[in-house]
Design a protein around this motif. Sequence first.
Motif, PDB file in Angstrom:
ATOM      1  N   ARG A  65      84.520  -2.146  29.483  1.00 59.42           N
ATOM      2  CA  ARG A  65      85.959  -1.133  29.380  1.00 59.42           C
ATOM      3  C   ARG A  65      86.962  -0.538  28.146  1.00 59.42           C
ATOM      4  N   ARG A  66      86.698  -0.695  27.250  1.00 66.29           N
ATOM      5  CA  ARG A  66      87.405  -0.409  25.574  1.00 66.29           C
ATOM      6  C   ARG A  66      86.469   0.974  24.696  1.00 66.29           C
ATOM      7  N   GLN A  67      85.634  -0.060  25.133  1.00 71.75           N
ATOM      8  CA  GLN A  67      83.945   0.683  23.854  1.00 71.75           C
ATOM      9  C   GLN A  67      83.305   1.988  24.266  1.00 71.75           C
ATOM     10  N   HIS A  68      84.006   2.654  24.011  1.00 73.50           N
ATOM     11  CA  HIS A  68      83.852   4.058  25.064  1.00 73.50           C
ATOM     12  C   HIS A  68      82.544   4.858  24.197  1.00 73.50           C
ATOM     13  N   THR A  69      81.746   4.718  22.954  1.00 66.92           N
ATOM     14  CA  THR A  69      80.267   5.063  22.786  1.00 66.92           C
ATOM     15  C   THR A  69      79.887   3.685  23.544  1.00 66.92           C
ATOM     16  N   LEU A  70      79.899   2.320  23.317  1.00 67.21           N
ATOM     17  CA  LEU A  70      78.921   1.356  23.835  1.00 67.21           C
ATOM     18  C   LEU A  70      78.560   1.577  25.422  1.00 67.21           C
ATOM     19  N   ARG A  71      79.969   2.202  26.175  1.00 68.68           N
ATOM     20  CA  ARG A  71      79.778   2.204  27.786  1.00 68.68           C
ATOM     21  C   ARG A  71      79.372   3.430  28.072  1.00 68.68           C
ATOM     22  N   LEU A  72      79.408   5.039  27.110  1.00 63.74           N
ATOM     23  CA  LEU A  72      78.064   6.192  27.301  1.00 63.74           C
ATOM     24  C   LEU A  72      76.273   5.171  27.009  1.00 63.74           C
ATOM     25  N   ALA A  73      76.297   4.264  26.068  1.00 62.93           N
ATOM     26  CA  ALA A  73      74.663   4.069  25.483  1.00 62.93           C
ATOM     27  C   ALA A  73      74.568   3.070  26.909  1.00 62.93           C
ATOM     28  N   VAL A  74      75.348   2.223  27.493  1.00 63.64           N
ATOM     29  CA  VAL A  74      74.854   1.241  28.721  1.00 63.64           C
ATOM     30  C   VAL A  74      74.710   1.999  30.064  1.00 63.64           C
ATOM     31  N   VAL A  75      74.545   3.010  30.280  1.00 57.91           N
ATOM     32  CA  VAL A  75      75.132   3.962  31.260  1.00 57.91           C
ATOM     33  C   VAL A  75      73.887   4.819  30.843  1.00 57.91           C
ATOM     34  N   ALA A  76      73.339   4.538  30.120  1.00 57.59           N
ATOM     35  CA  ALA A  76      71.830   6.229  29.706  1.00 57.59           C
ATOM     36  C   ALA A  76      70.754   4.780  29.889  1.00 57.59           C
ATOM     37  N   ALA A  77      71.528   3.627  28.944  1.00 58.19           N
ATOM     38  CA  ALA A  77      69.650   2.000  29.081  1.00 58.19           C
ATOM     39  C   ALA A  77      69.891   1.765  30.260  1.00 58.19           C
ATOM     40  N   ALA A  78      70.791   1.554  31.273  1.00 59.23           N
ATOM     41  CA  ALA A  78      70.502   1.924  32.657  1.00 59.23           C
ATOM     42  C   ALA A  78      70.001   2.426  33.403  1.00 59.23           C
ATOM     43  N   ALA A  79      70.767   3.550  33.139  1.00 57.61           N
ATOM     44  CA  ALA A  79      69.436   5.105  34.208  1.00 57.61           C
ATOM     45  C   ALA A  79      68.416   4.642  33.171  1.00 57.61           C
ATOM     46  N   SER A  80      68.191   4.871  32.360  1.00 57.43           N
ATOM     47  CA  SER A  80      66.745   4.969  31.906  1.00 57.43           C
ATOM     48  C   SER A  80      65.992   4.166  32.108  1.00 57.43           C
ATOM     49  N   LEU A  81      66.280   2.848  32.808  1.00 53.09           N
ATOM     50  CA  LEU A  81      65.639   1.221  33.084  1.00 53.09           C
ATOM     51  C   LEU A  81      64.553   1.472  34.362  1.00 53.09           C
ATOM     52  N   ALA A  82      66.344   1.851  34.636  1.00 47.06           N
ATOM     53  CA  ALA A  82      65.746   2.015  36.888  1.00 47.06           C
ATOM     54  C   ALA A  82      65.027   3.385  37.089  1.00 47.06           C
ATOM     55  N   LEU A  83      65.388   3.702  36.160  1.00 51.11           N
ATOM     56  CA  LEU A  83      63.504   4.930  36.439  1.00 51.11           C
ATOM     57  C   LEU A  83      62.653   5.103  36.127  1.00 51.11           C
ATOM     58  N   VAL A  84      62.025   4.249  35.050  1.00 47.71           N
ATOM     59  CA  VAL A  84      61.505   3.551  35.072  1.00 47.71           C
ATOM     60  C   VAL A  84      60.531   2.527  35.706  1.00 47.71           C
ATOM     61  N   VAL A  85      61.983   1.762  36.244  1.00 47.47           N
ATOM     62  CA  VAL A  85      61.376   0.729  38.488  1.00 47.47           C
ATOM     63  C   VAL A  85      61.113   1.562  39.004  1.00 47.47           C
ATOM     64  N   LEU A  86      62.011   2.735  39.106  1.00 47.04           N
ATOM     65  CA  LEU A  86      61.834   3.880  40.172  1.00 47.04           C
ATOM     66  C   LEU A  86      60.596   3.859  39.561  1.00 47.04           C
ATOM     67  N   GLY A  87      60.197   4.682  39.059  1.00 50.53           N
ATOM     68  CA  GLY A  87      58.561   5.484  39.099  1.00 50.53           C
ATOM     69  C   GLY A  87      57.887   4.068  39.140  1.00 50.53           C
ATOM     70  N   GLY A  88      57.886   3.387  38.762  1.00 50.91           N
ATOM     71  CA  GLY A  88      56.906   2.421  38.680  1.00 50.91           C
ATOM     72  C   GLY A  88      56.411   2.238  40.458  1.00 50.91           C
ATOM     73  N   VAL A  89      57.998   1.360  40.974  1.00 55.49           N
ATOM     74  CA  VAL A  89      57.965   1.331  42.620  1.00 55.49           C
ATOM     75  C   VAL A  89      56.979   2.504  43.676  1.00 55.49           C
TER      76      VAL A  89
END
Length: 223
Positions: free
Chosen positions: A165-189
């Motif tokens: 909710r509050r930490q903007h920089t952390l929120r952006l980092a988490v979105v980028a990290a979650a998207a990156s992990l999902a992209l790796v999984v998607l490519g593997g599947v």
Amino acid sequence: MAALGTCEQPSLSNKKMVIHVTNDTERSDITQGTMNDDDEFDCSQRAQLLRAVVLGANDGLVSIASLMMGVGAVKDDTKSMVLTGIAGLVAGACSMAIGEFVSVYTQKDVELAQRARRVRKNAGHEEETTNQRLKLPNPVQAAIASAFAFTIGGVVPLLAAAFIRRQHTLRLAVVAAAASLALVVLGGVGAVLGRTPMAKSSVRVLIGGWMAMAITFGLTKLI
């Protein structure tokens, strides 16, 4: 005469053995050819479904993550990012469904027209029967698969942003990290289902997603 009869008997037996071996060989070739045709048919049908699912999920993941990163570049509140992601998710799912439906329906019309020309040209019942056995692409199935896959892919960055909710920089980092992990999984599947090299496919999908998010974030920040 007895000697002649003795010589002729093995010759007849050998002919039977040759015929038997030849029949087994032909039967094996026919069976192998049928298996190869089935494998080719299965791969073709699988490729069509994989195309809709993988493209839909990848598009949803990259599009929603890029939209949220772009909004996050100029606004700090979570509500703006989440609302932008939801709007993009609904619009993108509808766009994917309509686009896939039109594309596959056009492909179906082209195949039907091509088969009709073949039947008229050959004027044979065998060709028509063979064409009727082949399965045509299903536009509705492809549209539903694309929309569903887009939604599943787009939900990942939405959930990642909603929990911070509050930490903007952390929120952006988490979105980028979650998207990156999902992209790796998607490519593997996609690599496993399509029987392609997993590492190469995952890296290719990951780099493409990073480029889209970075370009969107940078241009929005600049403007």
